[in-house]
Design an enzyme around this catalytic site. Structure first.
Site, PDB file in Angstrom:
ATOM      1  N   HIS A 166      -9.221  -4.424  12.992  1.00 18.12           N
ATOM      2  CA  HIS A 166      -8.293  -4.774  12.232  1.00 18.12           C
ATOM      3  C   HIS A 166      -7.934  -6.230  12.832  1.00 18.12           C
ATOM      4  O   HIS A 166      -6.888  -6.159  13.791  1.00 18.12           O
ATOM      5  CB  HIS A 166      -7.170  -3.942  11.936  1.00 18.12           C
ATOM      6  CG  HIS A 166      -6.114  -4.341  11.091  1.00 18.12           C
ATOM      7  ND1 HIS A 166      -4.889  -3.913  11.346  1.00 18.12           N
ATOM      8  CD2 HIS A 166      -6.251  -4.985   9.810  1.00 18.12           C
ATOM      9  CE1 HIS A 166      -4.157  -4.303  10.267  1.00 18.12           C
ATOM     10  NE2 HIS A 166      -4.988  -4.966   9.208  1.00 18.12           N
ATOM     11  N   SER A 199       0.658  -5.352  10.501  1.00 17.37           N
ATOM     12  CA  SER A 199       0.935  -6.161   9.514  1.00 17.37           C
ATOM     13  C   SER A 199       2.369  -7.115  10.085  1.00 17.37           C
ATOM     14  O   SER A 199       3.170  -6.407  10.911  1.00 17.37           O
ATOM     15  CB  SER A 199       1.532  -5.255   8.372  1.00 17.37           C
ATOM     16  OG  SER A 199       1.902  -6.081   7.430  1.00 17.37           O
ATOM     17  N   LYS A 209      -1.494 -12.149  12.414  1.00 15.44           N
ATOM     18  CA  LYS A 209      -3.046 -12.560  12.339  1.00 15.44           C
ATOM     19  C   LYS A 209      -3.483 -13.643  11.534  1.00 15.44           C
ATOM     20  O   LYS A 209      -4.126 -14.461  11.770  1.00 15.44           O
ATOM     21  CB  LYS A 209      -3.626 -10.929  11.866  1.00 15.44           C
ATOM     22  CG  LYS A 209      -3.809 -10.007  12.756  1.00 15.44           C
ATOM     23  CD  LYS A 209      -4.595  -8.946  12.111  1.00 15.44           C
ATOM     24  CE  LYS A 209      -4.073  -8.400  11.064  1.00 15.44           C
ATOM     25  NZ  LYS A 209      -2.771  -7.906  10.725  1.00 15.44           N
ATOM     26  N   THR A 210      -2.966 -13.557   9.958  1.00 12.15           N
ATOM     27  CA  THR A 210      -3.204 -14.388   9.284  1.00 12.15           C
ATOM     28  C   THR A 210      -2.684 -15.884   9.692  1.00 12.15           C
ATOM     29  O   THR A 210      -3.287 -17.150   9.729  1.00 12.15           O
ATOM     30  CB  THR A 210      -2.705 -14.140   8.016  1.00 12.15           C
ATOM     31  OG1 THR A 210      -3.319 -13.034   7.564  1.00 12.15           O
ATOM     32  CG2 THR A 210      -3.127 -15.399   6.776  1.00 12.15           C
ATOM     33  N   ARG A 223       2.769 -12.283  -1.664  1.00 12.95           N
ATOM     34  CA  ARG A 223       1.209 -12.316  -1.002  1.00 12.95           C
ATOM     35  C   ARG A 223       0.719 -13.569  -1.708  1.00 12.95           C
ATOM     36  O   ARG A 223       0.893 -13.651  -3.057  1.00 12.95           O
ATOM     37  CB  ARG A 223       0.358 -11.131  -0.886  1.00 12.95           C
ATOM     38  CG  ARG A 223       1.040 -10.140  -0.153  1.00 12.95           C
ATOM     39  CD  ARG A 223       0.188 -10.251   1.097  1.00 12.95           C
ATOM     40  NE  ARG A 223       0.760  -9.169   2.073  1.00 12.95           N
ATOM     41  CZ  ARG A 223       0.365  -8.896   3.514  1.00 12.95           C
ATOM     42  NH1 ARG A 223      -0.705  -9.655   3.892  1.00 12.95           N
ATOM     43  NH2 ARG A 223       0.566  -7.889   4.046  1.00 12.95           N
ATOM     44  N   ASP A 266      -8.376 -11.097   8.696  1.00 17.03           N
ATOM     45  CA  ASP A 266      -7.925  -9.568   8.638  1.00 17.03           C
ATOM     46  C   ASP A 266      -8.930  -8.640   9.047  1.00 17.03           C
ATOM     47  O   ASP A 266      -8.743  -7.618   9.602  1.00 17.03           O
ATOM     48  CB  ASP A 266      -7.484  -9.066   7.389  1.00 17.03           C
ATOM     49  CG  ASP A 266      -6.554  -7.796   7.291  1.00 17.03           C
ATOM     50  OD1 ASP A 266      -5.308  -8.007   8.019  1.00 17.03           O
ATOM     51  OD2 ASP A 266      -6.753  -7.050   6.619  1.00 17.03           O
ATOM     52  N   ARG A 317       0.650  -1.113   0.134  1.00 17.37           N
ATOM     53  CA  ARG A 317       0.051   0.004   0.015  1.00 17.37           C
ATOM     54  C   ARG A 317       0.862   1.296   0.103  1.00 17.37           C
ATOM     55  O   ARG A 317       2.042   1.261   0.386  1.00 17.37           O
ATOM     56  CB  ARG A 317      -0.826   0.098   1.375  1.00 17.37           C
ATOM     57  CG  ARG A 317      -1.793  -0.922   1.219  1.00 17.37           C
ATOM     58  CD  ARG A 317      -2.937  -0.840   2.514  1.00 17.37           C
ATOM     59  NE  ARG A 317      -2.030  -1.275   3.631  1.00 17.37           N
ATOM     60  CZ  ARG A 317      -1.655  -0.235   4.551  1.00 17.37           C
ATOM     61  NH1 ARG A 317      -1.940   0.951   4.317  1.00 17.37           N
ATOM     62  NH2 ARG A 317      -0.682  -0.394   5.582  1.00 17.37           N
ATOM     63  N   LYS A 366      -8.383  -2.601   1.377  1.00 14.12           N
ATOM     64  CA  LYS A 366      -8.198  -1.778   2.429  1.00 14.12           C
ATOM     65  C   LYS A 366      -9.072  -0.625   2.171  1.00 14.12           C
ATOM     66  O   LYS A 366      -9.537   0.138   3.274  1.00 14.12           O
ATOM     67  CB  LYS A 366      -6.940  -1.650   2.741  1.00 14.12           C
ATOM     68  CG  LYS A 366      -6.026  -2.783   3.424  1.00 14.12           C
ATOM     69  CD  LYS A 366      -6.552  -3.375   4.923  1.00 14.12           C
ATOM     70  CE  LYS A 366      -5.733  -3.855   5.767  1.00 14.12           C
ATOM     71  NZ  LYS A 366      -5.167  -5.100   5.588  1.00 14.12           N
TER      72      LYS A 366
HETATM   73  P1  ATP Z   1      -1.098  -8.255   7.578  1.00 12.84           P
HETATM   74  O1  ATP Z   1      -1.949  -7.286   8.183  1.00 12.84           O
HETATM   75  O2  ATP Z   1      -0.029  -7.783   6.672  1.00 12.84           O
HETATM   76  O3  ATP Z   1      -1.808  -9.378   6.710  1.00 12.84           O
HETATM   77  P2  ATP Z   1      -0.576 -10.501   9.442  1.00 12.84           P
HETATM   78  O4  ATP Z   1      -0.743  -9.857  10.811  1.00 12.84           O
HETATM   79  O5  ATP Z   1      -1.615 -11.215   8.918  1.00 12.84           O
HETATM   80  O6  ATP Z   1      -0.145  -9.236   8.734  1.00 12.84           O
HETATM   81  P3  ATP Z   1       1.030 -12.579   9.066  1.00 12.84           P
HETATM   82  O7  ATP Z   1       0.673 -12.728   7.508  1.00 12.84           O
HETATM   83  O8  ATP Z   1       0.278 -13.718   9.954  1.00 12.84           O
HETATM   84  O9  ATP Z   1       0.875 -11.248   9.561  1.00 12.84           O
HETATM   85  O10 ATP Z   1       2.677 -12.825   9.097  1.00 12.84           O
HETATM   86  C1  ATP Z   1       3.078 -13.293  10.258  1.00 12.84           C
HETATM   87  C2  ATP Z   1       4.627 -14.003   9.784  1.00 12.84           C
HETATM   88  O11 ATP Z   1       5.521 -14.236  10.944  1.00 12.84           O
HETATM   89  C3  ATP Z   1       4.578 -15.150   8.998  1.00 12.84           C
HETATM   90  O12 ATP Z   1       5.463 -15.039   7.760  1.00 12.84           O
HETATM   91  C4  ATP Z   1       5.067 -16.261  10.157  1.00 12.84           C
HETATM   92  O13 ATP Z   1       5.432 -17.307   9.376  1.00 12.84           O
HETATM   93  C5  ATP Z   1       6.130 -15.373  10.652  1.00 12.84           C
HETATM   94  N1  ATP Z   1       6.254 -15.848  12.036  1.00 12.84           N
HETATM   95  C6  ATP Z   1       7.413 -16.403  12.566  1.00 12.84           C
HETATM   96  N2  ATP Z   1       7.262 -16.692  13.927  1.00 12.84           N
HETATM   97  C7  ATP Z   1       6.226 -16.341  14.137  1.00 12.84           C
HETATM   98  C8  ATP Z   1       5.356 -16.381  15.374  1.00 12.84           C
HETATM   99  N3  ATP Z   1       5.932 -17.024  16.540  1.00 12.84           N
HETATM  100  N4  ATP Z   1       4.021 -16.319  15.601  1.00 12.84           N
HETATM  101  C9  ATP Z   1       3.475 -15.786  14.405  1.00 12.84           C
HETATM  102  N5  ATP Z   1       3.958 -15.695  13.210  1.00 12.84           N
HETATM  103  C10 ATP Z   1       5.159 -16.122  13.124  1.00 12.84           C
HETATM  104 MN    MN Z   2      -2.830 -11.074   7.141  1.00 14.47          MN
END
Ligand code: ATP
Ligand code: MN
Length: 529
Positions: A211, A229, A233-234, A313, A248, A49, A191
């Protein structure tokens, strides 16, 4: 003819199927099929973004309701009309455009009808994956309330359009329209609608928009995961033992929580089948992968390659996750997790928050990213983003915080802070918390396994740290114990606490005495030592 009445005159492809959109993309030579059947595309100049180029039209609707700040940048109605006309001219010069009708909000009471018009077939497939897909019957009745128009190849003249550079995402609440020019980053579309819902739902419907990701146990107990980010979360919502509600964006109504979306948008960097099997399995026909590289001479994705961007992604419809819950509506949550990725390695990997601490953390919205620079200078960069989502919140953060506070008062809910970031030292010395440990901590919290263990109070932040967590070595639970250099830890914790206090100054006037009292306490820490 006024600008708003201008129509798309070129050939439109309405409601194309995923197969058609994939074929259209291949015909344009803008994509290829990966070894597991997904469509791989490049989003072009923008692989994320562009918050500095996101504008809200300042008019009689928004002037006194939008909280104007670095993320809610005003633009005049006149500029909006100029950009609208440019987009129309640009799209009309194309042999065809793709049009899709879809919904946001899984709870029909709050449903928003959205028409998405795209210059690119793959942006349209993204909309198919990420928004809710109407049935044939729903389509017959469909009247679009909001419109999103995406024109990545259009380069605007900044001066003429009253914008910063050649690209812009412009939201008009009066015309119920989102214009995206000059950026092909697909996430900009979803978004944009998220921003719209963050305006409408709390103001008009008393629904807290969030969020966060969400999942539910077989017994219906819901957990939600807030975080900026990259905090997890995902990743953490895709739990094979629980039903996925969404990864999300959600709303919290009087009697339920519901997903805004119909799909997921997961990061691919360093993805492994072993650690994240559900997401790995979703990379198949229908999914779109963005900005990845391949092993030479193959169509096998090299997940470790960040040469185009760190932000590689994949988007896919929710049902690509086998245990997804559809319609994506769940009960009022029993557990709320605030995810932070603390690259300083200071915050505990799991801790329990009081109601006041929860408000303080929600308003603070802390994470610390590692800034990967070319020269290899890798200092963590702290971010405080109110409600864990400031870039998407058009109203004052206090509005969302107040709604959350009221909901926490009303319902019995546990709030946990989970640091998915560093342990054993800051970035460069320590390492990231093992995903399997973080998953075990969350499983224990949801399963009530932490109700009976003893807690140790964090001397600076005051959070309750469980002394033991099933399937997690106890050594990792207290951050100071994981650092070999205790003085370095004490320095860093003071540094971080001071950042929290400084950041909170701007909110102090708007919160209660009780919330102010739970600010991190550096003095107490020093005297205890
Ligand atoms: P966005 O809002 O950008 O979608 P998000 O909060 O969904 O972000 P994720 O896509 O879940 O974030 O990214 C977390 C990243 O961190 C992943 O690549 C995951 O493999 C990595 N990771 C490494 N260690 C951990 C951990 N202990 N817990 C969670 N994620 C981890
Ligand atoms: Mn996510």
């Amino acid at each position: 003819m006024t600008a708003m009445q201008q129509k798309i005159l070129t050939a439109t492809r309405y409601q194309s199927s995923p197969e058609e959109l994939i074929q259209d993309t291949l015909n344009l030579k803008e994509g290829l099929i990966t070894s597991t059947g997904a469509l791989a595309i490049h989003t072009g100049e923008f692989t994320g973004r562009s918050p500095q180029d996101k504008f809200i039209v300042k008019d009689d609707v928004t002037e006194n309701t939008v909280h104007w700040n670095n993320f809610n940048i005003p633009i005049g109605e006149k500029c909006f009309r100029i950009i609208y006309r440019k987009i129309m001219d640009h799209l009309n010069a194309k042999p065809q455009v793709w049009v899709r009708d879809a919904f946001a909000c899984a709870d029909p009471r709050y449903r928003l009808s959205v028409r998405i018009t795209t210059e690119k077939p793959w942006t349209n497939l993204f909309a198919y994956n990420m928004f809710l897909r109407p049935t044939e019957a729903e389509l017959k009745e469909f009247t679009p309330e909001w419109q999103v128009i995406s024109a990545p190849d259009l380069k605007l003249n900044a001066e003429e359009c009253g914008i910063r550079q050649h690209n812009a995402a412009v939201i008009s609440f009066k015309h119920k329209m989102i214009l995206i020019a000059g950026s092909g980053y697909t996430g900009e579309t979803k978004k944009g609608i998220f921003t719209v819902l963050n305006y409408i739902l709390p103001q008009d419907r008393g629904v807290l928009s969030m969020h966060c990701s969400a999942n539910a146990g077989e017994d219906g107990n819901t957990a939600i995961f807030f975080g900026l980010s990259g905090t997890g979360k995902t990743t953490l919502s895709a739990d094979p033992s629980r039903r996925l509600i969404g990864d999300d964006e959600h709303g919290w109504a009087g009697d339920n929580i519901f997903n805004f979306e119909g799909g997921c948008y997961a990061k691919l960097i360093n993805l492994s089948e072993e650690k994240e099997p559900a997401i790995f399995g979703a990379i198949r026909a229908g999914a779109i992968v963005e900005n990845v590289q391949f092993f030479p001479g193959t169509t096998r994705i090299n997940f470790d390659d960040a040469s185009i961007t760190e932000n590689t992604r994949v988007s896919y419809p929710l049902h690509f996750i086998s245990n997804a819950l559809e319609p994506s509506v769940g009960n009022i949550p029993k557990n709320i997790f605030f995810l932070t990725c603390d690259a300083y390695g200071v915050l505990p990997p799991i801790s329990k928050l009081s109601k006041e601490q929860a408000m303080y953390q929600f308003i603070s919205g802390y994470t610390a990213k590692v800034s990967g620079t070319e020269t290899g200078v890798t200092e963590p960069k702290p971010t405080f983003s109110a409600c864990f989502g400031a870039p998407f919140l058009p109203l004052h953060p206090g509005k969302y915080a107040k709604l959350l506070g009221e909901k926490m008062e009303k319902h019995e809910v546990n709030v946990w802070l989970v640091n998915t970031g560093w342990t054993g030292g800051p970035y460069g010395i320590g390492h990231r918390m093992k995903l399997s440990y973080t998953r075990a901590m969350i499983t224990a919290a949801i399963g009530g396994k932490l109700n009976t263990v003893a807690f140790t109070k964090d001397p600076v932040f005051g959070f309750g740290i469980p002394n033991e967590v099933p399937n997690v070595p106890s050594e990792v639970l207290i951050p100071r114990n994981t650092w070999s250099d205790k003085d370095a830890y004490d320095e860093k914790v003071k540094f971080l606490a001071a950042l929290f206090v400084k950041n909170f100054e701007k909110y102090a006037a708007g919160v209660s005495e009780e919330v102010l009292k739970v600010a991190p306490n550096v003095i107490a820490f020093l005297t205890e030592m």
